[in-house]
Scaffold this motif. Structure first.
Motif, mmCIF file in Angstrom:
data_model
loop_
_atom_site.group_PDB
_atom_site.id
_atom_site.type_symbol
_atom_site.label_atom_id
_atom_site.label_comp_id
_atom_site.label_asym_id
_atom_site.label_seq_id
_atom_site.Cartn_x
_atom_site.Cartn_y
_atom_site.Cartn_z
ATOM 1 N N ALA A 176 45.027 69.035 10.462
ATOM 2 C CA ALA A 176 44.224 69.932 9.531
ATOM 3 C C ALA A 176 44.382 71.191 9.720
ATOM 4 O O ALA A 176 44.478 72.473 9.190
ATOM 5 C CB ALA A 176 42.729 69.484 9.213
ATOM 6 N N ALA A 177 43.794 71.425 11.146
ATOM 7 C CA ALA A 177 43.833 72.895 11.737
ATOM 8 C C ALA A 177 45.244 73.474 11.799
ATOM 9 O O ALA A 177 45.266 74.696 11.669
ATOM 10 C CB ALA A 177 42.943 72.577 12.996
ATOM 11 N N GLN A 178 46.187 72.690 12.303
ATOM 12 C CA GLN A 178 47.454 72.971 12.500
ATOM 13 C C GLN A 178 47.948 73.321 11.310
ATOM 14 O O GLN A 178 49.012 74.600 11.154
ATOM 15 C CB GLN A 178 48.301 72.041 13.293
ATOM 16 N N SER A 179 47.843 72.682 9.984
ATOM 17 C CA SER A 179 48.309 73.216 8.810
ATOM 18 C C SER A 179 47.662 74.214 7.961
ATOM 19 O O SER A 179 47.941 74.714 6.900
ATOM 20 C CB SER A 179 48.451 71.964 7.939
ATOM 21 N N TRP A 180 46.458 74.727 8.488
ATOM 22 C CA TRP A 180 45.703 75.617 7.877
ATOM 23 C C TRP A 180 46.306 77.125 7.958
ATOM 24 O O TRP A 180 46.725 77.167 8.985
ATOM 25 C CB TRP A 180 44.223 75.616 8.780
ATOM 26 N N PRO A 181 46.231 77.925 6.854
ATOM 27 C CA PRO A 181 45.482 77.471 5.681
ATOM 28 C C PRO A 181 46.413 77.009 4.754
ATOM 29 O O PRO A 181 47.620 77.588 4.570
ATOM 30 C CB PRO A 181 45.020 78.983 5.306
ATOM 31 N N GLY A 182 45.950 76.348 3.845
ATOM 32 C CA GLY A 182 46.912 75.595 2.789
ATOM 33 C C GLY A 182 46.567 75.916 1.275
ATOM 34 O O GLY A 182 47.130 75.467 0.377
ATOM 35 N N LYS A 183 45.514 76.805 1.284
ATOM 36 C CA LYS A 183 44.938 77.118 0.007
ATOM 37 C C LYS A 183 44.210 78.491 0.018
ATOM 38 O O LYS A 183 43.817 78.880 1.292
ATOM 39 C CB LYS A 183 44.114 76.249 -0.695
#
Length: 321
Positions: free
Chosen positions: A21-28
């Protein structure tokens, strides 16, 4: 044995999910809480940070103004938000350092309930006097206050506001007595000084300077450790009271337990935009000083400020209203 292995497996899975989740942040889009109404100094910096971070993170960052209770309402909203990197806040020194010392039942503690992500700026302040006082320097002020304790008064934007604590710190260090006249906001406090209803005020340079240049107020000194390069003729209070330094600041905060990878990313991007030429131009025009601290240094600074102000507020008997 199987139970223990199952617990370990679940823990590893949760850690892997958090890292992903941290690596894909930010997704919105990201929310930036500002714990004051629109139009003030903290709001100005919060909106500038939101725009700059949005550009760098590739997701919109929108401002949510949550004014009230000296910034405590907005700070509580941050505390109650999920620690996922999608809710941040631009908070100044008052809600962060002063509220926990003024209010016995303050609902949050800055180093327990928040992650200090990055300090952004300081608002250099200026001590001004109404021309009718005849005061021209900090030494004049101290001499007058010692001759007639409590006779000199100053306006502020309310108990615990930087415009209240600046003169109180000066009085504490100089061993003098000044009389506090609180108003509902810095704007009305400034109007009272201009009208001659009060004699002194400690305000940010950007607001006070126009009145000094118009001859409506006298600049006694600035609250920075040294003279401001843009105002070399105005001394620092520290030239008369060595060690004096007090300025309002604004930093970015996240809820406690926000992933460190996200905190580090926001902090790096903050450091980057504070060096942007367009941002530096805005700061120069508004007499704002970029004052970056990374997460660790910012947390240490807040701890030092709590340790500094605790004894002063206790000695002076200042209490929240």
């Amino acid at each position: 044995m199987k139970s223990a292995m199952r617990i370990i497996a679940v823990a590893v899975l949760c850690l892997a999910s958090a890292l992903a989740a941290a690596q894909s942040w930010p997704g919105k889009p990201i929310k930036m809480i500002v714990p004051f109404p629109a139009g003030g100094g903290t709001d100005f910096i919060g909106r500038l940070a939101a725009k700059q971070l949005g550009d760098r993170l590739g997701q919109p960052v929108y401002v949510d103004n949550r004014g009230g209770a000296n910034g405590a309402i907005g700070a509580q909203a941050l505390m109650q938000s999920p620690p996922d990197g999608y809710t941040l806040a631009a908070i100044s020194d008052g809600p962060t350092v002063i509220n926990p010392l003024l209010y016995e039942k303050n609902p949050y503690h800055p180093l327990r309930d928040f992650v200090p992500v990055a300090q952004m700026i300081k608002f250099p302040s200026m001590l001004t006097a109404h021309p009718s006082t005849g005061l021209r320097s900090v030494a004049d002020l101290i001499a007058a206050a010692k001759a007639k304790p409590g006779a000199l008064n100053y306006s502020s934007g309310g108990t615990g506001n930087f415009s209240h604590l600046g003169p109180e710190l000066l009085a504490y260090q100089a061993g003098i007595k000044l009389t506090h006249v609180p108003y509902r906001g810095v704007g009305p406090a400034m109007m009272a000084l201009l009208a001659g209803d009060v004699q002194l005020m400690y305000n940010n340079v950007a607001t006070a300077l126009e009145h000094v240049r118009a001859g409506k107020l006298v600049a006694l000194a600035v609250g920075e450790p040294k003279r401001l390069p843009a105002l070399p003729d105005i001394p620092a209070i520290a030239e008369t009271l060595p060690g004096f330094e007090f300025a309002a600041w604004v930093g970015i905060f996240a809820p406690a337990k926000t992933p460190p990878e996200i905190v580090a990313r926001i902090s790096r991007e903050t450091a980057a935009f504070l060096k942007d030429p367009e941002v530096m131009k805005i700061f120069n025009e508004q007499q704002i000083v970029a004052s970056y601290r990374d997460s660790d240094d910012f947390a240490k600074y807040i701890r030092a400020e709590l340790d500094k102000w605790g004894p002063i507020i206790k000695t002076l008997g200042i209490k929240g209203e």
